[in-house]
Scaffold this motif. Structure first.
Motif, PDB file in Angstrom:
ATOM      1  N   LEU A  41       0.862  -1.185   0.000  1.00 54.41           N
ATOM      2  CA  LEU A  41       0.000   0.000   0.000  1.00 54.41           C
ATOM      3  C   LEU A  41       0.894   1.229   0.000  1.00 54.41           C
ATOM      4  O   LEU A  41       1.743   1.400   0.866  1.00 54.41           O
ATOM      5  N   ARG A  42       0.707   2.085  -1.013  1.00 57.34           N
ATOM      6  CA  ARG A  42       1.565   3.269  -1.176  1.00 57.34           C
ATOM      7  C   ARG A  42       0.731   4.533  -1.155  1.00 57.34           C
ATOM      8  O   ARG A  42      -0.409   4.558  -1.575  1.00 57.34           O
ATOM      9  N   GLU A  43       1.348   5.601  -0.711  1.00 63.42           N
ATOM     10  CA  GLU A  43       0.771   6.946  -0.782  1.00 63.42           C
ATOM     11  C   GLU A  43       1.259   7.593  -2.069  1.00 63.42           C
ATOM     12  O   GLU A  43       2.297   7.200  -2.582  1.00 63.42           O
ATOM     13  N   PRO A  44       0.640   8.581  -2.625  1.00 63.08           N
ATOM     14  CA  PRO A  44      -0.628   9.153  -2.178  1.00 63.08           C
ATOM     15  C   PRO A  44      -1.804   8.339  -2.706  1.00 63.08           C
ATOM     16  O   PRO A  44      -1.667   7.567  -3.631  1.00 63.08           O
ATOM     17  N   GLY A  45      -2.929   8.544  -2.101  1.00 66.95           N
ATOM     18  CA  GLY A  45      -4.149   7.923  -2.578  1.00 66.95           C
ATOM     19  C   GLY A  45      -4.335   6.481  -2.174  1.00 66.95           C
ATOM     20  O   GLY A  45      -5.271   5.840  -2.608  1.00 66.95           O
ATOM     21  N   GLU A  46      -3.451   5.978  -1.354  1.00 69.72           N
ATOM     22  CA  GLU A  46      -3.552   4.612  -0.872  1.00 69.72           C
ATOM     23  C   GLU A  46      -3.800   3.620  -2.004  1.00 69.72           C
ATOM     24  O   GLU A  46      -4.817   2.949  -2.073  1.00 69.72           O
ATOM     25  N   GLN A  47      -2.839   3.528  -2.895  1.00 69.00           N
ATOM     26  CA  GLN A  47      -2.921   2.592  -4.013  1.00 69.00           C
ATOM     27  C   GLN A  47      -1.989   1.417  -3.770  1.00 69.00           C
ATOM     28  O   GLN A  47      -0.911   1.574  -3.192  1.00 69.00           O
ATOM     29  N   TRP A  48      -2.395   0.229  -4.265  1.00 71.49           N
ATOM     30  CA  TRP A  48      -1.584  -0.964  -4.135  1.00 71.49           C
ATOM     31  C   TRP A  48      -0.588  -1.024  -5.285  1.00 71.49           C
ATOM     32  O   TRP A  48      -0.960  -0.859  -6.439  1.00 71.49           O
ATOM     33  N   THR A  49       0.668  -1.263  -4.960  1.00 71.05           N
ATOM     34  CA  THR A  49       1.732  -1.418  -5.953  1.00 71.05           C
ATOM     35  C   THR A  49       2.209  -2.859  -5.906  1.00 71.05           C
ATOM     36  O   THR A  49       2.668  -3.334  -4.858  1.00 71.05           O
ATOM     37  N   GLU A  50       2.088  -3.561  -7.034  1.00 70.55           N
ATOM     38  CA  GLU A  50       2.511  -4.962  -7.074  1.00 70.55           C
ATOM     39  C   GLU A  50       4.029  -5.057  -7.017  1.00 70.55           C
ATOM     40  O   GLU A  50       4.737  -4.353  -7.730  1.00 70.55           O
ATOM     41  N   LEU A  51       4.527  -5.944  -6.159  1.00 68.88           N
ATOM     42  CA  LEU A  51       5.961  -6.120  -5.961  1.00 68.88           C
ATOM     43  C   LEU A  51       6.485  -7.451  -6.499  1.00 68.88           C
ATOM     44  O   LEU A  51       7.648  -7.544  -6.880  1.00 68.88           O
ATOM     45  N   ALA A  52       5.644  -8.485  -6.478  1.00 72.24           N
ATOM     46  CA  ALA A  52       6.116  -9.812  -6.891  1.00 72.24           C
ATOM     47  C   ALA A  52       4.953 -10.694  -7.303  1.00 72.24           C
ATOM     48  O   ALA A  52       3.831 -10.523  -6.811  1.00 72.24           O
ATOM     49  N   GLN A  53       5.242 -11.635  -8.198  1.00 72.79           N
ATOM     50  CA  GLN A  53       4.309 -12.684  -8.606  1.00 72.79           C
ATOM     51  C   GLN A  53       5.037 -14.006  -8.439  1.00 72.79           C
ATOM     52  O   GLN A  53       6.217 -14.110  -8.778  1.00 72.79           O
ATOM     53  N   ARG A  54       4.341 -14.987  -7.930  1.00 76.21           N
ATOM     54  CA  ARG A  54       4.927 -16.310  -7.747  1.00 76.21           C
ATOM     55  C   ARG A  54       3.877 -17.379  -8.048  1.00 76.21           C
ATOM     56  O   ARG A  54       2.687 -17.090  -8.128  1.00 76.21           O
ATOM     57  N   ARG A  55       4.352 -18.612  -8.161  1.00 76.38           N
ATOM     58  CA  ARG A  55       3.491 -19.787  -8.278  1.00 76.38           C
ATOM     59  C   ARG A  55       4.112 -20.851  -7.378  1.00 76.38           C
ATOM     60  O   ARG A  55       5.322 -21.052  -7.404  1.00 76.38           O
ATOM     61  N   THR A  56       3.284 -21.508  -6.575  1.00 78.35           N
ATOM     62  CA  THR A  56       3.810 -22.490  -5.640  1.00 78.35           C
ATOM     63  C   THR A  56       4.347 -23.720  -6.369  1.00 78.35           C
ATOM     64  O   THR A  56       3.846 -24.106  -7.426  1.00 78.35           O
ATOM     65  N   ASP A  57       5.358 -24.333  -5.765  1.00 76.38           N
ATOM     66  CA  ASP A  57       5.954 -25.546  -6.318  1.00 76.38           C
ATOM     67  C   ASP A  57       5.227 -26.778  -5.762  1.00 76.38           C
ATOM     68  O   ASP A  57       4.180 -26.653  -5.117  1.00 76.38           O
ATOM     69  N   ALA A  58       5.782 -27.954  -5.988  1.00 76.41           N
ATOM     70  CA  ALA A  58       5.163 -29.214  -5.561  1.00 76.41           C
ATOM     71  C   ALA A  58       5.033 -29.308  -4.043  1.00 76.41           C
ATOM     72  O   ALA A  58       4.209 -30.063  -3.535  1.00 76.41           O
ATOM     73  N   ASP A  59       5.823 -28.519  -3.306  1.00 81.66           N
ATOM     74  CA  ASP A  59       5.761 -28.513  -1.848  1.00 81.66           C
ATOM     75  C   ASP A  59       4.873 -27.385  -1.320  1.00 81.66           C
ATOM     76  O   ASP A  59       4.822 -27.138  -0.116  1.00 81.66           O
TER      77      ASP A  59
END
Length: 128
Positions: A41-59
Motif C-alpha cells: 500500500l503506497r501513498e498518495p491515494g492509498e494505491q496498491w503497488t505490485e511487488l512480486a508474482q509467484r506460483r507455488t511448487d510441488a511442496d
C-alpha cells in the motif's frame, strides 16, 4: 508484469525475509501451482503497488517474496488465486481469491505467512 516465478530452491534460504506456504486441507497435501501476488500500500491515494508474482511448487512453497533489505515498514497484501487452483482440480471454490493484508513494523524481521485452503474455507496465521 510477467509470468509468475516457480520455485526451484528451498524456501529457507539465507536472506529470505517474507515467505509463504500453501496447504490444501481437503487432501492434506501442498497446494502446487497456485498463483499469488504481493503488493504494498503506497501513498498518495492509498494505491496498491505490485511487488512480486509467484506460483507455488510441488511442496506448496515459492521463492521468497521479499529478501532481506527489500522490505519497508508498511502495509502489504498477499493475493492467492484460489478459484483457478480449485478449477484446475475439478472443484468450484466459494472464494475466488484470498487476500491476506498485514503490516510490517520491523523490516529486519523474517515473516512467514502460511495459508491453509479448502474449497469452502481458509485459515492463515503468522508463522516462523
Amino acid at each position: 508484469r510477467g509470468t509468475p516465478q516457480h520455485c526451484s530452491l528451498p524456501v529457507l534460504q539465507t536472506g529470505a525475509m517474507l515467505t509463504t506456504h500453501v496447504l490444501n486441507t481437503a487432501t492434506g497435501l501442498p497446494a502446487a501451482g497456485l498463483a499469488l501476488r504481493l503488493a504494498q500500500l503506497r501513498e498518495p491515494g492509498e494505491q496498491w503497488t505490485e511487488l512480486a508474482q509467484r506460483r507455488t511448487d510441488a511442496d506448496g512453497r515459492c521463492l521468497p517474496l521479499l529478501a532481506t533489505g527489500q522490505a519497508e515498514a508498511g502495509t502489504y497484501k498477499l493475493r492467492f488465486e484460489t478459484a483457478a487452483y480449485w478449477q484446475g482440480l475439478g472443484y468450484t471454490s466459494f472464494y475466488p481469491f484470498v487476500e491476506v493484508v498485514f503490516t510490517i513494523t520491523d523490516p529486519a524481521q523474517k515473516l512467514h505467512i502460511p495459508l491453509l485452503i479448502s474449497p469452502y474455507s481458509y485459515t492463515t496465521y503468522r508463522g516462523s
